[in-house]
Design a protein around this motif. Structure first.
Motif, PDB file in Angstrom:
ATOM      1  N   LEU A  52     -13.480  -9.252  -2.681  1.00 13.27           N
ATOM      2  CA  LEU A  52     -12.415  -9.100  -3.679  1.00 13.27           C
ATOM      3  C   LEU A  52     -11.646  -7.797  -3.503  1.00 13.27           C
ATOM      4  CD1 LEU A  52     -14.184 -10.456  -6.882  1.00 13.27           C
ATOM      5  CD2 LEU A  52     -12.237 -11.471  -5.681  1.00 13.27           C
ATOM      6  N   GLY A  53     -12.357  -6.715  -3.209  1.00  8.88           N
ATOM      7  CA  GLY A  53     -11.678  -5.432  -3.002  1.00  8.88           C
ATOM      8  C   GLY A  53     -10.703  -5.489  -1.843  1.00  8.88           C
ATOM      9  N   THR A  54     -11.140  -6.079  -0.723  1.00 12.34           N
ATOM     10  CA  THR A  54     -10.233  -6.187   0.421  1.00 12.34           C
ATOM     11  C   THR A  54      -9.114  -7.188   0.141  1.00 12.34           C
ATOM     12  OG1 THR A  54     -11.707  -7.783   1.500  1.00 12.34           O
ATOM     13  CG2 THR A  54     -11.930  -5.483   2.158  1.00 12.34           C
ATOM     14  N   ALA A  55      -9.420  -8.252  -0.593  1.00 13.96           N
ATOM     15  CA  ALA A  55      -8.385  -9.244  -0.919  1.00 13.96           C
ATOM     16  C   ALA A  55      -7.309  -8.640  -1.822  1.00 13.96           C
ATOM     17  CB  ALA A  55      -9.014 -10.464  -1.587  1.00 13.96           C
ATOM     18  N   ILE A  56      -7.721  -7.806  -2.758  1.00  7.05           N
ATOM     19  CA  ILE A  56      -6.742  -7.145  -3.642  1.00  7.05           C
ATOM     20  C   ILE A  56      -5.806  -6.277  -2.812  1.00  7.05           C
ATOM     21  CG2 ILE A  56      -6.473  -5.371  -5.438  1.00  7.05           C
ATOM     22  CD1 ILE A  56      -9.182  -6.536  -6.604  1.00  7.05           C
ATOM     23  N   ILE A  57      -6.376  -5.489  -1.924  1.00  5.40           N
ATOM     24  CA  ILE A  57      -5.555  -4.613  -1.079  1.00  5.40           C
ATOM     25  C   ILE A  57      -4.645  -5.440  -0.172  1.00  5.40           C
ATOM     26  CG2 ILE A  57      -5.638  -2.923   0.797  1.00  5.40           C
ATOM     27  CD1 ILE A  57      -8.225  -1.867  -0.565  1.00  5.40           C
ATOM     28  N   LEU A  58      -5.189  -6.492   0.420  1.00  4.24           N
ATOM     29  CA  LEU A  58      -4.363  -7.357   1.275  1.00  4.24           C
ATOM     30  C   LEU A  58      -3.249  -8.018   0.486  1.00  4.24           C
ATOM     31  CD1 LEU A  58      -6.870  -9.157   3.649  1.00  4.24           C
ATOM     32  CD2 LEU A  58      -4.785  -7.974   4.313  1.00  4.24           C
ATOM     33  N   ILE A  68       4.754  -7.581   8.849  1.00  2.00           N
ATOM     34  CA  ILE A  68       3.313  -7.745   9.037  1.00  2.00           C
ATOM     35  C   ILE A  68       2.686  -6.424   9.451  1.00  2.00           C
ATOM     36  CG2 ILE A  68       1.589  -8.841  10.529  1.00  2.00           C
ATOM     37  CD1 ILE A  68       3.328 -11.376  10.392  1.00  2.00           C
ATOM     38  N   TRP A  69       3.397  -5.638  10.241  1.00  4.47           N
ATOM     39  CA  TRP A  69       2.848  -4.360  10.710  1.00  4.47           C
ATOM     40  C   TRP A  69       2.637  -3.404   9.553  1.00  4.47           C
ATOM     41  CZ3 TRP A  69       0.673  -5.137  14.968  1.00  4.47           C
ATOM     42  CH2 TRP A  69       1.220  -5.999  15.903  1.00  4.47           C
ATOM     43  N   HIS A  70       3.594  -3.339   8.627  1.00  8.08           N
ATOM     44  CA  HIS A  70       3.416  -2.474   7.458  1.00  8.08           C
ATOM     45  C   HIS A  70       2.277  -2.979   6.580  1.00  8.08           C
ATOM     46  CE1 HIS A  70       7.647  -0.896   8.131  1.00  8.08           C
ATOM     47  NE2 HIS A  70       6.856   0.158   8.200  1.00  8.08           N
ATOM     48  N   MET A  71       2.183  -4.292   6.436  1.00  8.51           N
ATOM     49  CA  MET A  71       1.091  -4.874   5.656  1.00  8.51           C
ATOM     50  C   MET A  71      -0.249  -4.478   6.274  1.00  8.51           C
ATOM     51  SD  MET A  71       0.084  -8.867   5.028  1.00  8.51           S
ATOM     52  CE  MET A  71      -0.437  -9.074   6.726  1.00  8.51           C
ATOM     53  N   ALA A  72      -0.374  -4.614   7.588  1.00  4.45           N
ATOM     54  CA  ALA A  72      -1.619  -4.274   8.270  1.00  4.45           C
ATOM     55  C   ALA A  72      -1.923  -2.781   8.160  1.00  4.45           C
ATOM     56  CB  ALA A  72      -1.549  -4.705   9.732  1.00  4.45           C
ATOM     57  N   LEU A  73      -0.892  -1.968   8.256  1.00  8.35           N
ATOM     58  CA  LEU A  73      -1.083  -0.518   8.129  1.00  8.35           C
ATOM     59  C   LEU A  73      -1.616  -0.163   6.748  1.00  8.35           C
ATOM     60  CD1 LEU A  73      -0.725   2.395   9.182  1.00  8.35           C
ATOM     61  CD2 LEU A  73       1.581   2.305   8.213  1.00  8.35           C
ATOM     62  N   TRP A  74      -0.992  -0.702   5.695  1.00  4.63           N
ATOM     63  CA  TRP A  74      -1.450  -0.405   4.339  1.00  4.63           C
ATOM     64  C   TRP A  74      -2.834  -0.982   4.078  1.00  4.63           C
ATOM     65  CZ3 TRP A  74      -0.292   3.434   1.578  1.00  4.63           C
ATOM     66  CH2 TRP A  74       0.974   3.996   1.650  1.00  4.63           C
ATOM     67  N   PHE A  75      -3.124  -2.128   4.674  1.00  3.81           N
ATOM     68  CA  PHE A  75      -4.477  -2.662   4.552  1.00  3.81           C
ATOM     69  C   PHE A  75      -5.465  -1.689   5.178  1.00  3.81           C
ATOM     70  CE2 PHE A  75      -8.023  -4.922   6.569  1.00  3.81           C
ATOM     71  CZ  PHE A  75      -8.692  -5.318   5.417  1.00  3.81           C
ATOM     72  N   ALA A  76      -5.143  -1.163   6.355  1.00  7.65           N
ATOM     73  CA  ALA A  76      -6.038  -0.224   7.034  1.00  7.65           C
ATOM     74  C   ALA A  76      -6.279   1.019   6.173  1.00  7.65           C
ATOM     75  CB  ALA A  76      -5.468   0.162   8.395  1.00  7.65           C
ATOM     76  N   VAL A  77      -5.220   1.533   5.567  1.00  4.69           N
ATOM     77  CA  VAL A  77      -5.356   2.701   4.685  1.00  4.69           C
ATOM     78  C   VAL A  77      -6.267   2.361   3.506  1.00  4.69           C
ATOM     79  CG1 VAL A  77      -4.108   4.208   3.076  1.00  4.69           C
ATOM     80  CG2 VAL A  77      -3.158   3.747   5.345  1.00  4.69           C
ATOM     81  N   GLY A  78      -6.011   1.235   2.876  1.00  4.68           N
ATOM     82  CA  GLY A  78      -6.824   0.818   1.741  1.00  4.68           C
ATOM     83  C   GLY A  78      -8.263   0.548   2.140  1.00  4.68           C
TER      84      GLY A  78
END
Length: 129
Positions: A52-58, A68-78
């Motif tokens: 759930l924590g990773t799903a919220i961030i995603l 998609i690159w910005h999404m992946a970058l922010w996911f990595a930060v989160g």
């Protein structure tokens, strides 16, 4: 074209979620899936919180970013923040080794970790917006 972008985005989200869960699995000295097969509720709760924590961030990073690159970058930060939350909790509870308690089936620790992961997911997501 929109349908292709949605399909690609969903595929990337699934891959990132899988990678996130795989890394979490590597953090513990026991096999999460084996513990689930044994019926270890504590591990199930902690894994649910991780998911759930990773799903919220995603979800928030997908909603707020146009590529998609910005999404992946922010996911990595989160995601790094979720990992850090686990290690900080481990450090501030020296008399309570979290992975040992999970493996023993300590449901209270499972609930605590699930709450930390979901809470951190919400908190980090507020930074993405």
């Amino acid at each position: 074209m929109v349908a292709v972008n949605i399909i690609i985005s969903v595929a990337v989200i699934i891959v990132l979620q899988f990678i996130g869960m795989l890394v979490f699995n590597w953090m513990t000295p026991f096999n999460d899936m084996e513990e689930l097969r044994k019926g270890n509720v504590a591990v199930g709760l902690a894994m649910g919180g991780k998911f759930l924590g990773t799903a919220i961030i995603l979800g928030v990073s997908a909603f707020t970013n146009s590529t998609i690159w910005h999404m992946a970058l922010w996911f990595a930060v989160g995601y790094v923040c979720l990992l850090a939350a686990y290690w900080v909790l481990e450090l501030v509870t020296p008399k309570l080794t979290l992975h040992e308690q999970l493996q023993k089936g300590n449901v209270a620790v499972g609930i605590l970790l699930a709450s930390v992961y979901v809470g951190m997911g919400f908190s980090v997501s507020s930074l993405i917006i």
